[in-house]
Design a protein around this motif. Structure first.
Motif, PDB file in Angstrom:
ATOM      1  N   ILE A  29      50.711  35.726  46.245  1.00  0.00           N
ATOM      2  CA  ILE A  29      50.616  36.694  47.350  1.00  0.00           C
ATOM      3  C   ILE A  29      49.152  36.999  47.648  1.00  0.00           C
ATOM      4  N   GLU A  30      48.351  37.208  46.613  1.00  0.00           N
ATOM      5  CA  GLU A  30      46.929  37.488  46.809  1.00  0.00           C
ATOM      6  C   GLU A  30      46.222  36.300  47.459  1.00  0.00           C
ATOM      7  N   LEU A  31      46.580  35.076  47.045  1.00  0.00           N
ATOM      8  CA  LEU A  31      45.977  33.885  47.646  1.00  0.00           C
ATOM      9  C   LEU A  31      46.345  33.779  49.125  1.00  0.00           C
ATOM     10  N   TYR A  37      43.362  36.551  55.627  1.00  0.00           N
ATOM     11  CA  TYR A  37      42.240  37.409  55.992  1.00  0.00           C
ATOM     12  C   TYR A  37      41.009  36.581  56.341  1.00  0.00           C
ATOM     13  N   GLY A  38      40.777  35.499  55.591  1.00  0.00           N
ATOM     14  CA  GLY A  38      39.630  34.643  55.880  1.00  0.00           C
ATOM     15  C   GLY A  38      39.740  33.947  57.214  1.00  0.00           C
ATOM     16  N   ILE A  39      40.955  33.646  57.627  1.00  0.00           N
ATOM     17  CA  ILE A  39      41.150  32.944  58.895  1.00  0.00           C
ATOM     18  C   ILE A  39      41.066  33.898  60.085  1.00  0.00           C
ATOM     19  N   ILE A  40      41.664  35.089  59.962  1.00  0.00           N
ATOM     20  CA  ILE A  40      41.696  35.995  61.120  1.00  0.00           C
ATOM     21  C   ILE A  40      40.519  36.963  61.160  1.00  0.00           C
ATOM     22  N   ASP A  41      39.565  36.776  60.268  1.00  0.00           N
ATOM     23  CA  ASP A  41      38.371  37.615  60.283  1.00  0.00           C
ATOM     24  C   ASP A  41      37.604  37.352  61.581  1.00  0.00           C
ATOM     25  N   ARG A  46      36.463  30.941  60.529  1.00  0.00           N
ATOM     26  CA  ARG A  46      35.763  30.086  59.575  1.00  0.00           C
ATOM     27  C   ARG A  46      35.583  30.821  58.263  1.00  0.00           C
ATOM     28  N   LEU A  47      35.940  30.163  57.181  1.00  0.00           N
ATOM     29  CA  LEU A  47      35.689  30.705  55.846  1.00  0.00           C
ATOM     30  C   LEU A  47      34.283  30.310  55.410  1.00  0.00           C
ATOM     31  N   GLU A  48      33.603  31.232  54.760  1.00  0.00           N
ATOM     32  CA  GLU A  48      32.280  30.934  54.205  1.00  0.00           C
ATOM     33  C   GLU A  48      32.446  30.085  52.942  1.00  0.00           C
ATOM     34  N   ASN A  49      31.350  29.484  52.506  1.00  0.00           N
ATOM     35  CA  ASN A  49      31.407  28.608  51.329  1.00  0.00           C
ATOM     36  C   ASN A  49      31.899  29.340  50.086  1.00  0.00           C
ATOM     37  N   HIS A  50      31.395  30.545  49.848  1.00  0.00           N
ATOM     38  CA  HIS A  50      31.819  31.283  48.662  1.00  0.00           C
ATOM     39  C   HIS A  50      33.293  31.689  48.767  1.00  0.00           C
ATOM     40  N   GLU A  51      33.776  31.913  49.990  1.00  0.00           N
ATOM     41  CA  GLU A  51      35.191  32.242  50.175  1.00  0.00           C
ATOM     42  C   GLU A  51      36.081  31.026  49.907  1.00  0.00           C
ATOM     43  N   ILE A  52      35.622  29.861  50.325  1.00  0.00           N
ATOM     44  CA  ILE A  52      36.379  28.639  50.063  1.00  0.00           C
ATOM     45  C   ILE A  52      36.443  28.383  48.560  1.00  0.00           C
ATOM     46  N   LEU A  53      35.331  28.578  47.861  1.00  0.00           N
ATOM     47  CA  LEU A  53      35.329  28.416  46.406  1.00  0.00           C
ATOM     48  C   LEU A  53      36.266  29.426  45.748  1.00  0.00           C
ATOM     49  N   GLY A  54      36.306  30.640  46.279  1.00  0.00           N
ATOM     50  CA  GLY A  54      37.234  31.636  45.756  1.00  0.00           C
ATOM     51  C   GLY A  54      38.684  31.230  45.954  1.00  0.00           C
ATOM     52  N   VAL A  55      38.983  30.640  47.110  1.00  0.00           N
ATOM     53  CA  VAL A  55      40.338  30.157  47.380  1.00  0.00           C
ATOM     54  C   VAL A  55      40.688  29.016  46.429  1.00  0.00           C
ATOM     55  N   PHE A  56      39.760  28.069  46.240  1.00  0.00           N
ATOM     56  CA  PHE A  56      40.007  26.975  45.304  1.00  0.00           C
ATOM     57  C   PHE A  56      40.222  27.499  43.892  1.00  0.00           C
ATOM     58  N   GLY A  57      39.402  28.473  43.499  1.00  0.00           N
ATOM     59  CA  GLY A  57      39.548  29.056  42.166  1.00  0.00           C
ATOM     60  C   GLY A  57      40.893  29.743  41.990  1.00  0.00           C
ATOM     61  N   ALA A  58      41.313  30.489  42.998  1.00  0.00           N
ATOM     62  CA  ALA A  58      42.620  31.155  42.929  1.00  0.00           C
ATOM     63  C   ALA A  58      43.746  30.142  42.893  1.00  0.00           C
ATOM     64  N   PHE A  59      43.619  29.088  43.685  1.00  0.00           N
ATOM     65  CA  PHE A  59      44.640  28.036  43.711  1.00  0.00           C
ATOM     66  C   PHE A  59      44.765  27.375  42.336  1.00  0.00           C
ATOM     67  N   LEU A  60      43.632  27.026  41.733  1.00  0.00           N
ATOM     68  CA  LEU A  60      43.664  26.394  40.413  1.00  0.00           C
ATOM     69  C   LEU A  60      44.161  27.352  39.341  1.00  0.00           C
ATOM     70  N   LEU A  61      43.860  28.638  39.480  1.00  0.00           N
ATOM     71  CA  LEU A  61      44.358  29.628  38.527  1.00  0.00           C
ATOM     72  C   LEU A  61      45.882  29.724  38.605  1.00  0.00           C
ATOM     73  N   ILE A  62      46.427  29.666  39.804  1.00  0.00           N
ATOM     74  CA  ILE A  62      47.890  29.675  39.969  1.00  0.00           C
ATOM     75  C   ILE A  62      48.483  28.408  39.365  1.00  0.00           C
ATOM     76  N   LEU A  63      47.817  27.283  39.576  1.00  0.00           N
ATOM     77  CA  LEU A  63      48.293  26.023  39.004  1.00  0.00           C
ATOM     78  C   LEU A  63      48.287  26.076  37.477  1.00  0.00           C
ATOM     79  N   ILE A  64      47.282  26.689  36.891  1.00  0.00           N
ATOM     80  CA  ILE A  64      47.228  26.873  35.440  1.00  0.00           C
ATOM     81  C   ILE A  64      48.404  27.731  34.980  1.00  0.00           C
ATOM     82  N   GLY A  65      48.678  28.805  35.706  1.00  0.00           N
ATOM     83  CA  GLY A  65      49.806  29.667  35.356  1.00  0.00           C
ATOM     84  C   GLY A  65      51.133  28.947  35.416  1.00  0.00           C
TER      85      GLY A  65
END
Length: 141
Positions: A29-31, A37-41, A46-65
């Motif tokens: 849900i948070e992802l 939010y990143g898309i409709i901002d 456009r998502l910034e680079n640090h936001e894209i990295l945050g999305v990738f990190g959240a995605f991989l964290l969910i995959l780990i779970g």
């Protein structure tokens, strides 16, 4: 006494599975909210680079779970520890760390250590899959 301990152990695993499922659901849900939010901002969709990295990190964290959930489920159902799944979780965790690694203010030594660790985990994963494949070929003959 052993039956009571076995029942207790099964309830602990059920509670762990339920809690992990809740955590994964909230992470998804948070992802979703983070991406929406990143898309409709107001910054032209456009998502910034640090936001894209945050999305990738959240995605991989969910995959780990999800992989940890699979590991616990496999242990509860078959009473076996699936080493390849555990190695896969470790590989994903190290890959996540490397993706999110900020090397601007540190030396390359931590990155080299992570690379060696990832290489070792991938080598172990390859050996286990190769041994499993050889075992399956021997049993088919």
């Amino acid at each position: 006494m052993l039956e009571l301990l076995d029942t207790y152990e099964k309830w602990i695993y059920r509670i762990l599975i339920a809690l992990l499922a809740v955590v994964i659901a909230f992470a998804v849900i948070e992802l979703v909210l983070l991406v929406i939010y990143g898309i409709i901002d107001d910054r032209m969709f456009r998502l910034e680079n640090h936001e894209i990295l945050g999305v990738f990190g959240a995605f991989l964290l969910i995959l780990i779970g999800v992989e940890l959930l699979e590991t616990i489920r496999a242990y509860v159902e078959h009473h076996e520890v699936r080493v390849e799944v555990i190695l896969l979780v470790a590989i994903i965790a190290i890959a996540r760390k490397i993706i999110l690694f900020d090397s601007t203010d540190v030396s390359d030594l931590p990155l080299i250590g992570l690379a060696l660790l990832l290489t070792s985990l991938v080598g172990g994963y390859y050996i286990i899959l190769k041994a499993k494949r050889l075992k399956n070929e021997d049993s088919a003959v």
